[in-house]
Enzyme design. Structure first.
Site, PDB file in Angstrom:
ATOM      1  N   ARG A 258       0.796  -1.222   0.000  1.00 35.54           N
ATOM      2  CA  ARG A 258       0.000   0.000   0.000  1.00 35.54           C
ATOM      3  C   ARG A 258       0.833   1.280   0.000  1.00 35.54           C
ATOM      4  O   ARG A 258       0.427   2.280  -0.585  1.00 35.54           O
ATOM      5  CB  ARG A 258      -0.927   0.011   1.217  1.00 35.54           C
ATOM      6  CG  ARG A 258      -2.077  -0.973   1.105  1.00 35.54           C
ATOM      7  CD  ARG A 258      -2.922  -0.979   2.352  1.00 35.54           C
ATOM      8  NE  ARG A 258      -4.055  -1.871   2.190  1.00 35.54           N
ATOM      9  CZ  ARG A 258      -4.933  -2.137   3.147  1.00 35.54           C
ATOM     10  NH1 ARG A 258      -4.778  -1.588   4.337  1.00 35.54           N
ATOM     11  NH2 ARG A 258      -5.945  -2.947   2.932  1.00 35.54           N
TER      12      ARG A 258
ATOM     13  N   HIS B 247      -5.421   5.726   7.027  1.00 35.00           N
ATOM     14  CA  HIS B 247      -6.207   4.498   7.170  1.00 35.00           C
ATOM     15  C   HIS B 247      -5.840   3.659   8.390  1.00 35.00           C
ATOM     16  O   HIS B 247      -6.728   3.136   9.063  1.00 35.00           O
ATOM     17  CB  HIS B 247      -6.012   3.648   5.910  1.00 35.00           C
ATOM     18  CG  HIS B 247      -6.772   2.362   5.904  1.00 35.00           C
ATOM     19  ND1 HIS B 247      -8.143   2.316   6.030  1.00 35.00           N
ATOM     20  CD2 HIS B 247      -6.356   1.070   5.779  1.00 35.00           C
ATOM     21  CE1 HIS B 247      -8.544   1.050   5.974  1.00 35.00           C
ATOM     22  NE2 HIS B 247      -7.480   0.279   5.846  1.00 35.00           N
TER      23      HIS B 247
END
Length: 536
Positions: free
Chosen positions: A289, A350
């Protein structure tokens, strides 16, 4: 003056997501448990987790492979013992969830044998992600909530904020023990006290410190801030994961587009329709990510565009709707048909990879105080969390902490009489605008100065601003009665400082921490550990 409520229990669990509820269910057959939920019991980051949970169920996969993939994603900073421990206990943890009734997707193979459908996500070399369509977190949360509600030994306190932990030091007692917590009842707007033999922090992460986040409103770093104030070390707070693909639409803020969509063939493209991930990494959309988020950030800044696009419309319509029904419905509700057109996406804060330091039993630096889930730093994630290891960590370490608590029910965990909260010298606030202004300022400068790409100058500016805010907020805290916004802002400014100080200590770019001033890797990296100052 109204008499304050006092509660007693064997174990106080602060937080009601996958970690907290799993721990409660593991303990409640033998102990009296109170679960504190900041909002409604179902609300929290677990509810919104889409992709799934990683565990080795395929005969072609192996624990060694899961370990290797996690170490690679962690960019050289994982604790190998923690990774090995988690991978080894993954299947048992998932079997426990299945026994609770979590409806993971299944299918029949060509021989008619019923098997779990496994998908693949970024960083994984095999299909090992158990999921419930594209709403795995919701399935887990709803199942666990149903179980805790029916257990006679679990008491649920909804709409309560934890204010601070009560330690032996605060009580003038010898040793380093946690004896309970002050909590704020959001319904009565009164502070209450809970005495407990053990306390477990399961409060989730701190991504609300950023302007753009995929997290729900409750993710304000409360457990990390409380543990730090109580005297616990924290580690690796510089590694905040930015999910690469959050839906970019004014009517759907904070909505994630799961990693699993890229695992099933979706690709990222510029506004002109051209792909760009192959230019950044040979794994393209299946790169970890941090690489994907940084690539998107680079393209947006290079092109001066507000978003990029995630396209899965080349897949059959039935396939898309079957695998991603929740995302299909959500996007359709704002006028985007993902079977025909690409999805506008941007990165968003996140996941907090760092947190309160614990061992493999979930123990912190303070006796009888545990931390599990996103609030904790176990060493599992290193410099970057691999997809679908987060819910796994919640359940594995909930089970580990439960085993340790049950094995240590000794006389030194007796309940202690706790003093009531003193608000004799405070008044109701008539300056709520101060909190609102500081709230927006904090989240904006954290996004601008401590975001996906950093510099030393930006970090110094951020630290200067957060120190000014802290002085204002502490002055406010001393003079006025507590409120939800005040408690969260107090915790967020504390966590912001920890993030900034960790980032300033790391003189390299690694994983989720990327600084233009130190673009190279340190050949001998170590975790960034912060120790609270000694109080006189």
């Amino acid at each position: 003056m109204q008499q304050q409520k006092e509660h007693q229990c064997d174990v106080l669990i602060i937080g009601s997501g996958a970690a907290g509820l799993s721990l409660a269910l593991q303990l409640a057959d033998q102990l009296r448990v109170i679960v504190l939920s900041k909002g409604p019991l179902r609300e929290g980051s677990t509810l919104y987790a889409q992709g799934g949970i990683a565990a080795v169920f395929d005969e072609n996969d192996s624990i060694d492979s899961h370990v290797s993939d996690t170490l690679i994603a962690g960019a050289g900073l994982c604790d190998e013992a923690a990774v090995q421990f988690t991978a080894e206990h993954a299947k048992t943890a998932m079997e426990w969830l299945i026994a609770q009734g979590v409806p993971f997707d299944q299918y029949r193979d060509e021989d008619g044998v019923l098997k779990y459908h496994l998908t693949r996500e970024g960083g994984h070399s095999h299909r090992r992600i158990l999921h419930a369509a594209d709403a795995t977190g919701r399935a887990v949360q709803i199942t666990l909530v149903d179980q805790v509600k029916s257990h006679p030994n679990i008491r649920l306190l909804e709409n309560y904020n934890a204010v601070d932990l009560i330690t032996a030091e605060k009580l003038g007692l010898p040793g380093q023990h946690c004896h309970g917590a002050y909590v704020w009842n959001r319904n009565s707007e009164q502070v209450e006290v809970i005495a407990a033999r053990f306390v477990a922090l399961a409060t989730g992460g701190a991504s609300k410190v950023y302007l753009y986040t995929s997290n729900p409103d409750v993710a304000s770093g409360d457990g990390i801030a409380m543990a730090w104030r109580a005297g616990c070390r924290v580690a690796n707070m510089e590694f905040n994961q930015f999910h690469p693909t959050s839906l970019y639409h004014p009517e759907a803020q904070n909505y994630l587009i799961t990693e699993a969509m890229r695992g099933e063939g979706a690709y990222l493209q510029r506004p002109d329709g051209s792909r760009f991930m192959p230019d950044f990494d040979e794994r393209a959309e299946l790169a970890p990510r941090d690489i994907v988020a940084r690539a998107i950030d680079f393209e947006m800044k290079r092109l001066g565009v507000a978003c990029v696009y995630l396209n899965i419309s080349h897949k059959p319509k039935d396939f898309i709707i079957e695998h991603f029904p929740t995302i299909y419905a959500k996007c359709l509700s704002v006028g985007i048909d993902i079977t025909k057109q690409p999805i506008p996406v941007v990165p968003a804060a996140h996941y907090t990879c760092g947190g309160v330091m614990t061992n493999l039993n979930g123990q912190t630096d303070i006796a009888n105080l545990y931390a599990i889930g996103e609030v904790a730093y176990t060493g599992l994630h290193g410099a970057n969390r691999m997809a679908s290891n987060s819910l796994l960590e919640c359940v594995v370490f909930a089970q580990s902490a439960a085993r340790h608590i049950l094995a240590n029910l000794t006389a030194n965990t007796a309940l202690v009489k706790l003093p009531q909260w003193d608000e004799s010298r405070v008044s109701n606030s008539d300056e709520e605008v101060v909190i609102t202004h500081n709230w927006h300022e904090l989240r904006l400068f954290m996004w601008d100065f401590v975001g996906i790409v950093r510099t030393t100058k930006r970090l110094e500016r951020a630290l200067h601003r957060v120190e000014l805010l802290q002085r204002e907020i502490e002055e406010y805290y001393r003079h006025f009665r507590v409120s939800n916004n005040l408690l969260e802002l107090r915790n967020l400014t504390m966590v912001a400082e920890l993030i900034i100080r960790c980032a300033m200590e790391r003189k390299e770019s690694r994983g989720l921490h990327y600084t233009l001033d130190y673009p190279e890797l340190d050949p001998l990296p170590t975790p960034t550990v912060l120790t609270p100052p000694v109080r006189s």
